[in-house]
Motif scaffolding. Structure first.
Motif, short mmCIF file in Angstrom:
data_model
loop_
_atom_site.label_atom_id
_atom_site.label_comp_id
_atom_site.label_asym_id
_atom_site.label_seq_id
_atom_site.Cartn_x
_atom_site.Cartn_y
_atom_site.Cartn_z
N VAL A 1 0.06 14.21 -6.63
CA VAL A 1 -1.13 15.06 -6.59
C VAL A 1 -1.34 15.58 -5.17
O VAL A 1 -1.72 16.72 -4.96
N ARG A 2 -1.04 14.76 -4.18
CA ARG A 2 -1.21 15.18 -2.78
C ARG A 2 -0.32 16.39 -2.45
O ARG A 2 -0.76 17.34 -1.83
N ILE A 3 0.93 16.34 -2.88
CA ILE A 3 1.87 17.44 -2.62
C ILE A 3 1.47 18.66 -3.44
O ILE A 3 1.48 19.78 -2.93
N LEU A 4 1.13 18.45 -4.69
CA LEU A 4 0.75 19.57 -5.54
C LEU A 4 -0.46 20.32 -4.99
O LEU A 4 -0.54 21.54 -5.08
N SER A 5 -1.40 19.58 -4.41
CA SER A 5 -2.59 20.24 -3.87
C SER A 5 -2.28 21.03 -2.60
O SER A 5 -3.02 21.94 -2.26
N ASP B 1 -0.27 9.35 -7.87
CA ASP B 1 -1.48 9.37 -7.01
C ASP B 1 -2.71 9.92 -7.74
O ASP B 1 -3.60 10.49 -7.10
N TYR B 2 -2.79 9.74 -9.06
CA TYR B 2 -3.95 10.25 -9.78
C TYR B 2 -5.23 9.61 -9.24
O TYR B 2 -5.29 8.41 -9.02
N GLY B 3 -6.21 10.44 -9.01
CA GLY B 3 -7.50 9.95 -8.54
C GLY B 3 -7.78 10.21 -7.08
O GLY B 3 -8.88 9.99 -6.61
N VAL B 4 -6.80 10.69 -6.33
CA VAL B 4 -7.02 10.94 -4.90
C VAL B 4 -6.98 12.42 -4.55
O VAL B 4 -7.35 12.80 -3.46
N GLY B 5 -6.55 13.27 -5.45
CA GLY B 5 -6.47 14.70 -5.17
C GLY B 5 -7.67 15.45 -5.75
O GLY B 5 -8.61 14.86 -6.27
N VAL C 1 0.20 4.24 -15.71
CA VAL C 1 0.77 3.25 -14.80
C VAL C 1 -0.30 2.87 -13.78
O VAL C 1 -0.90 3.75 -13.15
N ALA C 2 -0.52 1.59 -13.61
CA ALA C 2 -1.41 1.08 -12.56
C ALA C 2 -0.54 0.81 -11.34
O ALA C 2 0.32 -0.06 -11.37
N GLU C 3 -0.76 1.59 -10.27
CA GLU C 3 0.05 1.47 -9.05
C GLU C 3 -0.56 0.46 -8.09
O GLU C 3 -1.77 0.41 -7.93
N GLY C 4 0.29 -0.30 -7.44
CA GLY C 4 -0.16 -1.15 -6.35
C GLY C 4 -0.92 -2.39 -6.77
O GLY C 4 -1.83 -2.84 -6.08
N MET D 1 0.14 20.46 -15.60
CA MET D 1 1.49 19.90 -15.46
C MET D 1 1.99 19.24 -16.74
O MET D 1 3.18 19.11 -16.94
N ASN D 2 1.07 18.77 -17.57
CA ASN D 2 1.39 18.09 -18.82
C ASN D 2 2.42 16.97 -18.64
O ASN D 2 3.47 16.94 -19.29
N PRO D 3 2.12 16.01 -17.75
CA PRO D 3 3.06 14.91 -17.54
C PRO D 3 3.04 13.94 -18.73
O PRO D 3 2.06 13.88 -19.47
N SER D 4 4.12 13.21 -18.90
CA SER D 4 4.17 12.14 -19.92
C SER D 4 3.50 10.88 -19.39
O SER D 4 3.01 10.07 -20.16
N ILE D 5 3.54 10.73 -18.05
CA ILE D 5 3.07 9.51 -17.40
C ILE D 5 2.09 9.89 -16.30
O ILE D 5 2.34 10.81 -15.52
N VAL D 6 0.97 9.17 -16.23
CA VAL D 6 0.00 9.35 -15.16
C VAL D 6 -0.13 8.03 -14.42
O VAL D 6 -0.39 6.99 -15.03
N LYS D 7 0.08 8.09 -13.10
CA LYS D 7 0.05 6.89 -12.27
C LYS D 7 -1.26 6.86 -11.48
O LYS D 7 -1.48 7.72 -10.62
N ILE D 8 -2.12 5.89 -11.77
CA ILE D 8 -3.40 5.77 -11.08
C ILE D 8 -3.17 5.22 -9.68
O ILE D 8 -2.53 4.18 -9.50
N ASP D 9 -3.73 5.91 -8.69
CA ASP D 9 -3.53 5.52 -7.30
C ASP D 9 -4.12 4.15 -7.00
O ASP D 9 -5.17 3.77 -7.52
#
Length: 120
Positions: free
Chosen positions: A8-12, A36-40, A90-93, A50-58
């Motif tokens: 999300v950071r790069i896309l923004s 990085d979902y949630g920070v952008g 996906v829960a990251e970190g 983008m219609n991703p299959s997977i969303v990774k929560i920051d």
């Protein structure tokens, strides 16, 4: 099959360029993971575009989730919304058993973090 990670950071920063690259990559037998979902900005809009299959929560949204009611409510909303949209979450970190257990209870599908394994 490959999983293409889109941050999300790069896309923004350069949405048009990143979108073109990801769109071409997605034409093959590839999956898109929105990182990085949630920070952008406008993350939900980015998921729709983008219609991703997977969303990774920051990680910043998950750290200490077992102790912070606001994070619990926010992550539950994100996970539920993504599931309604047919996305894997996906829960990251994840760094502690308490965080892991709480996120399992919220319905996260996949997990990354030091609690499970150190990076190779």
């Amino acid at each position: 099959m490959a999983i293409i990670h889109a941050s999300v950071r790069i896309l923004s920063m350069d949405f048009t360029g990143a979108f073109l690259i990801i769109s071409r990559a997605a034409l093959g037998d590839n999956e898109i993971a929105l990182d990085d979902y949630g920070v952008g900005f406008n993350d939900l809009d980015m998921v729709k575009i983008m219609n991703p299959s997977i969303v990774k929560i920051d990680r910043s949204l998950l750290s200490g989730i077992d102790l912070v009611p606001q994070k619990q409510a926010n992550c539950k909303d994100i996970i539920d919304r993504m599931h309604v949209m047919g996305k894997l979450v996906v829960a990251e970190g994840v760094e502690t058993k308490a965080e892991f257990d709480y996120l399992v209870g919220l319905g996260a599908d996949l997990f990354q973090g030091y609690y499970l394994a150190r990076p190779a």
